[in-house]
Design a protein around this motif. Structure first.
Motif, PDB file in Angstrom:
ATOM      1  N   CYS A 210       0.801  -1.231   0.000  1.00  0.00           N
ATOM      2  CA  CYS A 210       0.000   0.000   0.000  1.00  0.00           C
ATOM      3  C   CYS A 210       0.832   1.278   0.000  1.00  0.00           C
ATOM      4  N   GLY A 211       1.812   1.368   0.893  1.00  0.00           N
ATOM      5  CA  GLY A 211       2.454   2.649   1.135  1.00  0.00           C
ATOM      6  C   GLY A 211       3.922   2.705   0.806  1.00  0.00           C
ATOM      7  N   PRO A 212       4.492   3.908   0.820  1.00  0.00           N
ATOM      8  CA  PRO A 212       5.897   4.093   0.448  1.00  0.00           C
ATOM      9  C   PRO A 212       6.882   3.482   1.430  1.00  0.00           C
ATOM     10  N   HIS A 213       6.532   3.401   2.732  1.00  0.00           N
ATOM     11  CA  HIS A 213       7.455   2.788   3.684  1.00  0.00           C
ATOM     12  C   HIS A 213       7.630   1.303   3.384  1.00  0.00           C
ATOM     13  N   GLU A 214       6.503   0.588   3.209  1.00  0.00           N
ATOM     14  CA  GLU A 214       6.588  -0.837   2.890  1.00  0.00           C
ATOM     15  C   GLU A 214       7.325  -1.037   1.578  1.00  0.00           C
ATOM     16  N   TRP A 215       7.052  -0.147   0.598  1.00  0.00           N
ATOM     17  CA  TRP A 215       7.733  -0.266  -0.696  1.00  0.00           C
ATOM     18  C   TRP A 215       9.242  -0.194  -0.509  1.00  0.00           C
ATOM     19  N   GLN A 216       9.704   0.782   0.256  1.00  0.00           N
ATOM     20  CA  GLN A 216      11.140   0.956   0.444  1.00  0.00           C
ATOM     21  C   GLN A 216      11.766  -0.281   1.067  1.00  0.00           C
TER      22      GLN A 216
ATOM     23  N   GLU B  68      14.235  -3.062  -1.004  1.00  0.00           N
ATOM     24  CA  GLU B  68      15.603  -3.366  -0.600  1.00  0.00           C
ATOM     25  C   GLU B  68      15.808  -4.842  -0.301  1.00  0.00           C
ATOM     26  N   MET B  69      14.744  -5.543   0.093  1.00  0.00           N
ATOM     27  CA  MET B  69      14.876  -6.953   0.471  1.00  0.00           C
ATOM     28  C   MET B  69      14.778  -7.909  -0.709  1.00  0.00           C
TER      29      MET B  69
ATOM     30  N   THR C 253      14.459  -9.221  -4.898  1.00  0.00           N
ATOM     31  CA  THR C 253      14.988  -9.037  -6.250  1.00  0.00           C
ATOM     32  C   THR C 253      13.874  -8.848  -7.265  1.00  0.00           C
ATOM     33  N   VAL C 254      12.618  -9.114  -6.886  1.00  0.00           N
ATOM     34  CA  VAL C 254      11.486  -8.909  -7.792  1.00  0.00           C
ATOM     35  C   VAL C 254      10.956  -7.493  -7.617  1.00  0.00           C
ATOM     36  N   PRO C 255      10.292  -6.938  -8.642  1.00  0.00           N
ATOM     37  CA  PRO C 255       9.760  -5.572  -8.535  1.00  0.00           C
ATOM     38  C   PRO C 255       8.694  -5.457  -7.442  1.00  0.00           C
ATOM     39  N   VAL C 256       8.565  -4.242  -6.911  1.00  0.00           N
ATOM     40  CA  VAL C 256       7.558  -3.922  -5.899  1.00  0.00           C
ATOM     41  C   VAL C 256       6.831  -2.661  -6.355  1.00  0.00           C
ATOM     42  N   SER C 257       5.520  -2.622  -6.171  1.00  0.00           N
ATOM     43  CA  SER C 257       4.774  -1.407  -6.514  1.00  0.00           C
ATOM     44  C   SER C 257       3.705  -1.146  -5.469  1.00  0.00           C
ATOM     45  N   THR C 258       3.155   0.063  -5.503  1.00  0.00           N
ATOM     46  CA  THR C 258       2.165   0.462  -4.511  1.00  0.00           C
ATOM     47  C   THR C 258       0.806   0.685  -5.155  1.00  0.00           C
ATOM     48  N   PHE C 259      -0.216   0.137  -4.503  1.00  0.00           N
ATOM     49  CA  PHE C 259      -1.600   0.446  -4.861  1.00  0.00           C
ATOM     50  C   PHE C 259      -2.368   0.589  -3.562  1.00  0.00           C
TER      51      PHE C 259
ATOM     52  N   ASP D  15      12.234  -6.903  13.567  1.00  0.00           N
ATOM     53  CA  ASP D  15      12.746  -5.682  12.942  1.00  0.00           C
ATOM     54  C   ASP D  15      14.215  -5.846  12.576  1.00  0.00           C
ATOM     55  N   ALA D  16      14.977  -6.466  13.474  1.00  0.00           N
ATOM     56  CA  ALA D  16      16.402  -6.681  13.213  1.00  0.00           C
ATOM     57  C   ALA D  16      16.602  -7.687  12.080  1.00  0.00           C
ATOM     58  N   VAL D  17      15.742  -8.709  12.018  1.00  0.00           N
ATOM     59  CA  VAL D  17      15.814  -9.668  10.909  1.00  0.00           C
ATOM     60  C   VAL D  17      15.566  -8.951   9.582  1.00  0.00           C
ATOM     61  N   ILE D  18      14.502  -8.126   9.551  1.00  0.00           N
ATOM     62  CA  ILE D  18      14.179  -7.384   8.330  1.00  0.00           C
ATOM     63  C   ILE D  18      15.353  -6.487   7.928  1.00  0.00           C
ATOM     64  N   ASP D  19      15.950  -5.773   8.889  1.00  0.00           N
ATOM     65  CA  ASP D  19      17.082  -4.904   8.584  1.00  0.00           C
ATOM     66  C   ASP D  19      18.245  -5.703   8.023  1.00  0.00           C
ATOM     67  N   SER D  20      18.470  -6.900   8.563  1.00  0.00           N
ATOM     68  CA  SER D  20      19.558  -7.741   8.062  1.00  0.00           C
ATOM     69  C   SER D  20      19.296  -8.159   6.618  1.00  0.00           C
ATOM     70  N   VAL D  21      18.065  -8.569   6.330  1.00  0.00           N
ATOM     71  CA  VAL D  21      17.722  -8.985   4.968  1.00  0.00           C
ATOM     72  C   VAL D  21      17.858  -7.802   4.014  1.00  0.00           C
ATOM     73  N   ARG D  22      17.449  -6.622   4.451  1.00  0.00           N
ATOM     74  CA  ARG D  22      17.584  -5.425   3.607  1.00  0.00           C
ATOM     75  C   ARG D  22      19.037  -5.146   3.271  1.00  0.00           C
TER      76      ARG D  22
END
Length: 687
Positions: free
Chosen positions: A195-201, A205-206, A208-214, A560-567
């Motif tokens: 939905c939003g720009p934060h999730e998109w970002q 970063e995590m 390899t496939v494209p991401v878009s917002t709706f 949150d730390a796992v997500i940051d590591s994957v990013r």
């Protein structure tokens, strides 16, 4: 990123929320998020081919098929031709995996109502077994133009989904719940929608496939009552999960509101879930709602409901809903600066006489633009637009990919029989693979789901919750012995896996016999003496879902730390070890009398309020450390998500004669104000 790069990369929400109103990309983005009028009026000022192409997209998503075809006429790019072929097609065939219940905000099966889509829904029309073969799920003679899975994080996916011969789209919001179970499956898709720009970002970063917002991905419930706003006697109403260890930021925000010193403000907060009748009655009586979403920019579904009922909204400044409505529609933004939220709430309350008509106007807009049928149609049309793109060849999933639970019992729960079948199929499919034993993952995952299968019946509150949902859990005592045995084997094979030992430790303490608990306590003591640098767990070794005993472990910071590591592309994160060891010390603080364990839990994870509460309780119960404990509890009463619990601890000390009441009198008015404004409807289950 510049606007062209943002548009090409799919972050349409960020562009639509931005200030660049003179750029053609700004209007193209509005067309792609379902804001057709603004898009077409703006794009009409530009003569470039891109303006025609995105005008066609805006028309199509808005439901204007002829307008879309007319704009595409004469455009000769491969994508424009492919898009036009879809636009003029008599029926677009969609293979979907969506919740079939019509009352859910994300159940968008009504898109077929606009006549352009034929939908076959897996899990609704067609039952999905564990490790399903996608070729056996597609009805004979049905050739999908694209596949869409709503909320990947909740759905069981076909293991060979990547073999489907059409674009594969997946929608996600709660990708952090439970990231260790679901993130490997995102690689199966051609594009991920959020939905939003934060999730998109984060996802950009995590993955390899494209991401878009709706953003228009959630519609108003079908049972939305008629608006009746003559008697707005409540200034602010909120309900739902208000105070939970996984959402400390939301809890802090709630307590800021509850503690407002303006006694004239009538605030009603319900910690829990109400009947539909009472919920809508309270919404209809409230002047405003302050819907908080964790990811700044997400779509606030509770906010949509409140605005549709004529309440004004105080929204986070980054909320994507502000791309559609603003102050003229009763929607006011606040920043993260201290005091800004309070100012906004007071402003709406005091100026309600003039704001009321604006909120009514906003409600009319939301009821039209976010009706289930409208959102469903636009969402599927947006996916049709995506289907005109060309995608890179898909990755082939590794053979050791496993299906497992994404949750324990909170959220979209599949049947207990389904989860047990999934577990047995996982064992059957992977125990013969040598790769399954090279890393701790296989044993951790199998032991995890075995233990959870046992725990769903062994934990009375969880069992009652599942029975209420008509999913009575079977009691299988043998599953506990099997899980503990698997952990013992896993620790022997992978002695440096901290997650393996941690999961074994927790399982034995929660469910083991007296002998097993004694061994777990001794194991925990040894773990606390080992240097953190001696462990070697990777970020995908699974620590159980977020709703399993969340009072005893800081899942939020861990994931949150796992997500940051994957990013960052990292497979190791030593910071995770400290979070695990903080929990081990916390558990031991209940089993052993030494306050050092409670101290060490706070030292290793100082941001988890429950650890601080435990330390304050332990210290204040001892003569030699009482002053220190009382001071800590007073700090928690002043500002924390456990202020009511800390207050209860202090009151207990007063009743026992261990603390003079005048030491805490300064906080009594504030606490009474909070207590008068919050109602606990039902206890959170899972602790």
């Amino acid at each position: 990123m510049d606007l062209s790069t943002l548009l090409e990369s799919g972050n349409y929400a960020a562009i639509a929320l931005g200030p660049e109103v003179e750029a053609w990309e700004y209007y193209a983005a509005h067309g792609l998020i379902g804001n057709a009028k603004r898009a077409l009026d703006g794009l009409a000022r530009f003569s470039r081919p891109e303006a025609r192409f995105y005008s066609a997209a805006a028309c199509w998503i808005d439901g204007d098929d002829r307008g879309a075809a007319a704009f595409l006429q004469g455009l000769d790019s491969p994508r424009a031709k492919k898009f036009r072929a879809l636009v003029v097609k008599p029926a677009i065939q969609v293979l979907a995996q969506m919740p079939p219940q019509p009352g859910l905000a994300s159940s968008l099966l009504q898109g077929a109502a606009d006549g352009r889509f034929v939908i076959r829904n897996l899990g609704g029309d067609i039952r999905i077994p564990p490790y399903a073969d996608i070729h056996q799920l597609v009805p004979t003679g049905f050739t999908p133009d694209f596949f869409i899975c709503r909320e990947i994080e909740w759905m069981p996916l076909a293991h060979n989904l990547n073999e489907l011969d059409c674009p594969l789209f997946g929608h996600t919001e709660d990708y952090d719940i439970h990231c260790q179970a679901v993130l490997p499956w995102y690689r199966l898709f051609d594009e991920i929608i959020t939905c939003g720009p934060h999730e998109w970002q984060s996802l950009h970063e995590m993955l390899t496939v494209p991401v878009s917002t709706f953003p228009k991905a959630y519609g108003l419930p079908a049972a939305l009552p008629a608006r009746a706003n003559d008697n707005r006697d409540i200034d602010l109403f909120l309900s739902g999960t208000m105070v939970h260890p996984y959402h400390p930021d939301k809890a802090r925000f709630i307590f800021d509101l509850l503690g407002l010193e303006d006694e004239a403000l009538k605030i009603q907060v319900v910690a829990g879930h109400l009947s539909e009748r009472e919920y809508w009655e309270l919404v209809a009586r409230s002047k405003m709602s302050v819907p908080y979403v964790r990811f700044d920019g997400s779509m606030p579904t509770r906010g949509l409901e409140a605005l549709a009922m004529g309440s004004a909204l105080a929204l986070q400044a980054g909320s994507v809903l502000r791309a559609y409505v603003g102050e003229n529609e009763g929607v006011f933004a606040y920043t993260r600066e201290p005091g800004e939220l309070i100012k906004t709430v007071i402003k709406i309350s005091r100026e309600w006489a003039t704001i009321k008509s604006r909120a009514t106007r906003g409600g009319d807009y939301i009821r039209k633009e976010f009706s289930q049928r409208r959102v469903s149609s636009q969402y599927l049309r947006y996916l049709t637009f995506l289907a005109s793109k060309s995608y890179q060849p898909r990755q082939i999933p590794p053979p050791e990919m496993r299906q497992k639970r994404t949750i324990f019992h909170l959220g979209w729960f599949h049947s207990c029989a389904f989860y047990n079948c999934t577990l047995h199929r996982s064992i059957e499919l992977h125990r013969s693979l040598a790769a399954s034993y090279e890393h701790p993952h296989f044993i951790i995952d199998i032991a995890r789901d075995t233990l959870l299968g046992y725990a769903q019946a062994a934990m009375p509150a969880v069992a009652a919750h599942l029975i209420q949902r008509r999913q009575p859990p079977p009691a299988v005592p043998e599953m506990l012995d099997l899980a503990l045995g698997l952990y013992a084997i896993g620790v022997e094979q992978h002695p440096r896996s901290l997650v393996m030992q941690f999961n074994w430790f927790r399982a034995a303490l929660h469910f083991g016999s007296d002998e097993a608990k004694a061994k777990a306590i001794e194991m925990g003591r040894r773990m606390t003496l080992a240097p953190l640098a001696g462990w070697d767990s990777d970020v995908f070794e699974d620590v159980f879902p977020w709703d399993f005993s969340g009072d005893f472990f800081n899942y939020r910071s861990y994931f949150d730390a796992v997500i940051d590591s994957v990013r960052r592309g990292e497979t190791k994160n030593a910071g995770l070890y400290a979070l695990i060891m903080a929990s081990v010390n916390y558990y031991l603080s209940f089993q052993l009398s030494d306050p050092a364990f409670a101290r060490q839990a706070v030292a290793l994870d100082p941001n988890f309020a429950l650890y601080q509460l435990r330390l304050g309780s332990v210290l204040s119960s001892r003569d030699d450390t009482r002053q220190e404990g009382v001071d800590l509890l007073l700090d928690l009463v002043s500002a924390s998500i456990v202020r009511l619990e800390a207050w209860a601890e202090l009151q207990g000390l007063v009743r026992k004669g261990l603390l003079q009441g005048n030491r805490i009198d300064i906080h009594e008015a504030s606490i009474r104000r909070v207590q008068s404004r919050i109602r606990v409807e039902s206890a959170l289950i899972g602790s």
